[in-house]
Design an enzyme around this catalytic site. Structure first.
Site, PDB file in Angstrom:
ATOM      1  N   ARG A  28       0.819  -1.216   0.000  1.00 19.13           N
ATOM      2  CA  ARG A  28       0.000   0.000   0.000  1.00 19.13           C
ATOM      3  C   ARG A  28       0.856   1.272   0.000  1.00 19.13           C
ATOM      4  O   ARG A  28       0.493   2.261   0.627  1.00 19.13           O
ATOM      5  CB  ARG A  28      -0.945   0.027   1.214  1.00 19.13           C
ATOM      6  CG  ARG A  28      -2.042  -1.014   1.154  1.00 19.13           C
ATOM      7  CD  ARG A  28      -3.104  -0.584   0.138  1.00 19.13           C
ATOM      8  NE  ARG A  28      -4.210  -1.496   0.109  1.00 19.13           N
ATOM      9  CZ  ARG A  28      -5.339  -1.320   0.803  1.00 19.13           C
ATOM     10  NH1 ARG A  28      -5.501  -0.273   1.554  1.00 19.13           N
ATOM     11  NH2 ARG A  28      -6.304  -2.193   0.708  1.00 19.13           N
ATOM     12  N   ARG A  32      -3.447   6.891   0.460  1.00 20.51           N
ATOM     13  CA  ARG A  32      -3.914   8.158   1.052  1.00 20.51           C
ATOM     14  C   ARG A  32      -2.933   8.869   1.968  1.00 20.51           C
ATOM     15  O   ARG A  32      -3.116  10.043   2.267  1.00 20.51           O
ATOM     16  CB  ARG A  32      -5.223   7.910   1.803  1.00 20.51           C
ATOM     17  CG  ARG A  32      -6.401   7.813   0.862  1.00 20.51           C
ATOM     18  CD  ARG A  32      -7.636   7.338   1.567  1.00 20.51           C
ATOM     19  NE  ARG A  32      -7.409   5.984   2.067  1.00 20.51           N
ATOM     20  CZ  ARG A  32      -8.360   5.218   2.591  1.00 20.51           C
ATOM     21  NH1 ARG A  32      -9.574   5.678   2.729  1.00 20.51           N
ATOM     22  NH2 ARG A  32      -8.074   4.007   3.005  1.00 20.51           N
ATOM     23  N   ARG A  41      -7.096  11.774  -5.804  1.00 19.84           N
ATOM     24  CA  ARG A  41      -8.350  11.184  -5.309  1.00 19.84           C
ATOM     25  C   ARG A  41      -9.457  12.215  -5.110  1.00 19.84           C
ATOM     26  O   ARG A  41     -10.632  11.865  -5.092  1.00 19.84           O
ATOM     27  CB  ARG A  41      -8.094  10.420  -3.999  1.00 19.84           C
ATOM     28  CG  ARG A  41      -7.635   8.996  -4.191  1.00 19.84           C
ATOM     29  CD  ARG A  41      -8.755   8.052  -4.670  1.00 19.84           C
ATOM     30  NE  ARG A  41      -9.525   7.507  -3.565  1.00 19.84           N
ATOM     31  CZ  ARG A  41     -10.795   7.793  -3.329  1.00 19.84           C
ATOM     32  NH1 ARG A  41     -11.451   8.630  -4.111  1.00 19.84           N
ATOM     33  NH2 ARG A  41     -11.423   7.240  -2.318  1.00 19.84           N
ATOM     34  N   ASP A  77      -6.484  -3.249  -7.601  1.00 27.12           N
ATOM     35  CA  ASP A  77      -7.043  -3.790  -6.361  1.00 27.12           C
ATOM     36  C   ASP A  77      -7.306  -5.273  -6.535  1.00 27.12           C
ATOM     37  O   ASP A  77      -7.604  -5.721  -7.655  1.00 27.12           O
ATOM     38  CB  ASP A  77      -8.334  -3.062  -5.970  1.00 27.12           C
ATOM     39  CG  ASP A  77      -8.711  -3.375  -4.531  1.00 27.12           C
ATOM     40  OD1 ASP A  77      -8.202  -2.691  -3.628  1.00 27.12           O
ATOM     41  OD2 ASP A  77      -9.476  -4.334  -4.311  1.00 27.12           O
ATOM     42  N   TYR A 154     -14.375 -11.963   0.138  1.00 33.56           N
ATOM     43  CA  TYR A 154     -15.082 -10.733  -0.229  1.00 33.56           C
ATOM     44  C   TYR A 154     -16.296 -11.042  -1.090  1.00 33.56           C
ATOM     45  O   TYR A 154     -17.370 -10.465  -0.915  1.00 33.56           O
ATOM     46  CB  TYR A 154     -14.152  -9.778  -0.988  1.00 33.56           C
ATOM     47  CG  TYR A 154     -13.222  -9.012  -0.084  1.00 33.56           C
ATOM     48  CD1 TYR A 154     -13.680  -7.909   0.631  1.00 33.56           C
ATOM     49  CD2 TYR A 154     -11.901  -9.394   0.068  1.00 33.56           C
ATOM     50  CE1 TYR A 154     -12.830  -7.206   1.467  1.00 33.56           C
ATOM     51  CE2 TYR A 154     -11.044  -8.694   0.910  1.00 33.56           C
ATOM     52  CZ  TYR A 154     -11.513  -7.594   1.603  1.00 33.56           C
ATOM     53  OH  TYR A 154     -10.683  -6.912   2.432  1.00 33.56           O
TER      54      TYR A 154
HETATM   55  O1  CP3 Z   1       0.238   0.614  -3.302  1.00 36.18           O
HETATM   56  C1  CP3 Z   1      -0.227  -0.536  -3.383  1.00 36.18           C
HETATM   57  O2  CP3 Z   1       0.005  -1.411  -2.531  1.00 36.18           O
HETATM   58  C2  CP3 Z   1      -0.975  -0.918  -4.640  1.00 36.18           C
HETATM   59  C3  CP3 Z   1      -2.370  -0.793  -4.600  1.00 36.18           C
HETATM   60  C4  CP3 Z   1      -3.297  -1.737  -3.838  1.00 36.18           C
HETATM   61  C5  CP3 Z   1      -4.617  -1.373  -3.556  1.00 36.18           C
HETATM   62  N1  CP3 Z   1      -5.255  -2.446  -3.010  1.00 36.18           N
HETATM   63  C6  CP3 Z   1      -5.235  -0.052  -3.845  1.00 36.18           C
HETATM   64  C7  CP3 Z   1      -6.294   0.401  -2.921  1.00 36.18           C
HETATM   65  C8  CP3 Z   1      -3.120  -3.050  -3.390  1.00 36.18           C
HETATM   66  C9  CP3 Z   1      -1.872  -3.917  -3.410  1.00 36.18           C
HETATM   67  C10 CP3 Z   1      -4.381  -3.472  -2.870  1.00 36.18           C
HETATM   68  C11 CP3 Z   1      -4.613  -4.833  -2.355  1.00 36.18           C
HETATM   69  C12 CP3 Z   1      -5.813  -5.078  -1.554  1.00 36.18           C
HETATM   70  N2  CP3 Z   1      -7.078  -4.578  -1.713  1.00 36.18           N
HETATM   71  C13 CP3 Z   1      -5.858  -6.002  -0.491  1.00 36.18           C
HETATM   72  C14 CP3 Z   1      -4.710  -6.852  -0.037  1.00 36.18           C
HETATM   73  C15 CP3 Z   1      -3.792  -6.067   0.815  1.00 36.18           C
HETATM   74  C16 CP3 Z   1      -4.316  -5.859   2.212  1.00 36.18           C
HETATM   75  O3  CP3 Z   1      -4.467  -4.693   2.581  1.00 36.18           O
HETATM   76  O4  CP3 Z   1      -4.490  -6.853   2.896  1.00 36.18           O
HETATM   77  C17 CP3 Z   1      -7.161  -6.006   0.016  1.00 36.18           C
HETATM   78  C18 CP3 Z   1      -7.676  -6.828   1.183  1.00 36.18           C
HETATM   79  C19 CP3 Z   1      -7.927  -5.114  -0.772  1.00 36.18           C
HETATM   80  C20 CP3 Z   1      -9.376  -4.815  -0.662  1.00 36.18           C
HETATM   81  C21 CP3 Z   1      -9.617  -3.397  -0.353  1.00 36.18           C
HETATM   82  N3  CP3 Z   1      -9.409  -2.363  -1.233  1.00 36.18           N
HETATM   83  C22 CP3 Z   1     -10.093  -2.841   0.861  1.00 36.18           C
HETATM   84  C23 CP3 Z   1     -10.420  -3.627   2.100  1.00 36.18           C
HETATM   85  C24 CP3 Z   1     -10.175  -1.462   0.671  1.00 36.18           C
HETATM   86  C25 CP3 Z   1     -10.722  -0.435   1.611  1.00 36.18           C
HETATM   87  C26 CP3 Z   1      -9.826  -0.183   2.770  1.00 36.18           C
HETATM   88  C27 CP3 Z   1      -9.068   1.098   2.574  1.00 36.18           C
HETATM   89  O5  CP3 Z   1      -7.850   1.097   2.812  1.00 36.18           O
HETATM   90  O6  CP3 Z   1      -9.702   2.091   2.238  1.00 36.18           O
HETATM   91  C28 CP3 Z   1      -9.698  -1.164  -0.630  1.00 36.18           C
HETATM   92  C29 CP3 Z   1      -9.560   0.167  -1.236  1.00 36.18           C
HETATM   93  C30 CP3 Z   1      -8.214   0.517  -1.756  1.00 36.18           C
HETATM   94  N4  CP3 Z   1      -7.460  -0.255  -2.596  1.00 36.18           N
HETATM   95  C31 CP3 Z   1      -7.513   1.732  -1.520  1.00 36.18           C
HETATM   96  C32 CP3 Z   1      -6.317   1.659  -2.257  1.00 36.18           C
HETATM   97  C33 CP3 Z   1      -5.255   2.720  -2.368  1.00 36.18           C
HETATM   98  C34 CP3 Z   1      -8.029   2.895  -0.696  1.00 36.18           C
HETATM   99  C35 CP3 Z   1      -8.968   3.634  -1.572  1.00 36.18           C
HETATM  100  C36 CP3 Z   1      -8.887   5.115  -1.448  1.00 36.18           C
HETATM  101  O7  CP3 Z   1      -8.031   5.740  -2.068  1.00 36.18           O
HETATM  102  O8  CP3 Z   1      -9.765   5.658  -0.759  1.00 36.18           O
END
Ligand code: CP3
Length: 347
Positions: A28, A32, A41, A77, A154
């Site tokens: 990640r 943000r 965003r 994602d 999910y």
């Molecule tokens: O920088 C990176 O790592 C690359 C981008 C990336 C995202 N999601 C973008 C994202 C990666 C590698 C993921 C993987 C992901 N997505 C996982 C596995 C990693 C982990 O955290 O265990 C999971 C479980 C998800 C599912 C997911 N996507 C959730 C639960 C959420 C909401 C939680 C949150 O942090 O807001 C997302 C949204 C998401 N995916 C965001 C990002 C940058 C946040 C969205 C935003 O910008 O508001």
């Protein structure tokens, strides 16, 4: 002794070869906590960014520019492949992902659409190409996908979950439906990761973020065969594979047996002890507690040095967090970790 170094430290470490310094990147790392990400965003949703390769490539590159990390990770994602299968995915404000039509029955599995990843996920593959054009040989691009179990959770729960009641209800109550669904996911995820590598991804990470919800025997019975099938499909691609999960202290051996050149460790396991359980024939990635980045800098540094000491300079350590960066993390502390890992391990 001088070591001849060619190529990227991250790829060398994944193969347990000597490196000029311990490579470091963060799960990640695009997100943000970065003001430049928040600026984008403000005008675009997550799904809009992903659908526009120029924007997704820019967001992928932001942390590389600011942090001097040793890898980029594709901005996408783990839930994206569910959309062409027919699931209605949204990222609701403050709620995380929501799927309006979750998979609960044999009929739901039968209705899933076959996926041509080159068509359905074309924008992600184009992002891979654009990012590769911008990166030099020392900073590889990591592609990724969710592991079948975490993606299934999910899809079945319809969003995030604490107890995974619906997923386990299906797993325990209708194992043939569960296995059918996991098999479908292995096909789509395998196609998707293959296409990412063909487009230019130089390593791939498989996120099994919720594996820790399972006992070792349930992991072995309901999940391991499917994760193993996925890693067997990835092996001929010839790029390093990283297998990551959270809360996996009791699952490291069965996860290792499922596959992965590199096994990700979360912070609940001391890195040296985890590496013993995994075995010296694999590389390890981790494992700073993401909340250590909120500590005073001297305490943060002490914790980084402790992880490096546990790795003991052995080839095959990739420094990372034990899970993803949190949205309110101070950016300066993230940069400090990168610099410290580089300074302390320069060889
Ligand atoms: O920088 C990176 O790592 C690359 C981008 C990336 C995202 N999601 C973008 C994202 C990666 C590698 C993921 C993987 C992901 N997505 C996982 C596995 C990693 C982990 O955290 O265990 C999971 C479980 C998800 C599912 C997911 N996507 C959730 C639960 C959420 C909401 C939680 C949150 O942090 O807001 C997302 C949204 C998401 N995916 C965001 C990002 C940058 C946040 C969205 C935003 O910008 O508001």
């Amino acid at each position: 002794m001088t070591v001849t170094r060619t190529g990227a430290p991250l790829l060398a470490a994944a193969r347990r070869e000597p490196v000029s310094h311990t490579p470091v990147w963060f799960m990640r790392q695009a997100g943000r906590y970065l003001p430049e990400y928040r600026a984008i965003r403000e005008h675009h949703t997550l799904l809009e960014i992903v659908a526009q390769p120029e924007l997704a490539a820019e967001v992928t590159l932001q942390p590389v520019r600011r942090l001097d990390v040793d890898a980029a990770i594709l901005f996408a994602d783990i839930l994206l492949p569910l959309v062409p299968m027919g699931l209605e995915l949204e990222f609701a404000k403050g709620e995380g992902p929501v799927i309006r039509n979750p998979v609960r029955t044999a009929g739901d599995v039968m209705r899933l659409a076959p996926v041509d990843v080159h068509d359905a996920l074309a924008s992600v593959l184009e992002t891979v190409r654009l990012v590769r054009d911008e990166l030099d040989d020392l900073v590889p691009l990591i592609g990724f996908a969710g592991a079948p179990f975490t993606v299934a959770c999910y899809a079945i729960e319809g969003g995030s979950s604490k107890n995974f009641i619906e997923a386990k209800r299906l797993m325990y109550g209708a194992p043939e439906v569960w296995n059918g669904f996991m098999g479908r996911l292995v096909t789509v995820i395998g196609d998707y990761l293959t296409a990412q590598v063909e487009a230019g991804a130089q390593a791939v990470q498989v996120f099994d973020s919720w594996a820790g919800a399972l006992s070792p025997s349930d992991y072995r019975r309901y999940v391991q065969p499917h994760s193993r099938a996925l890693f067997e499909r990835l092996q001929p691609l010839g790029v390093p594979t990283i297998h990551f999960g959270v809360d996996t202290a009791t699952l490291l051996e069965p996860m290792r047996d499922a596959g992965g050149d590199v096994i990700g460790l979360d912070w609940r396991v001391p890195l040296d002890e985890g590496w013993v359980w995994i075995g010296e024939d694999r590389a390890v990635q981790g494992n700073l507690d993401p909340t250590a980045l909120f500590a005073p800098v001297d305490e943060l540094e002490r914790r980084v040095r402790d992880i490096l000491a546990r790795a003991g300079g052995r080839p095959g350590h990739i420094f990372n967090l034990g899970h993803g960066l949190l949205p309110t993390t101070p950016v300066d502390n993230v940069r400090r970790v990168v610099d410290l890992v580089h300074e302390a391990t320069a060889r």
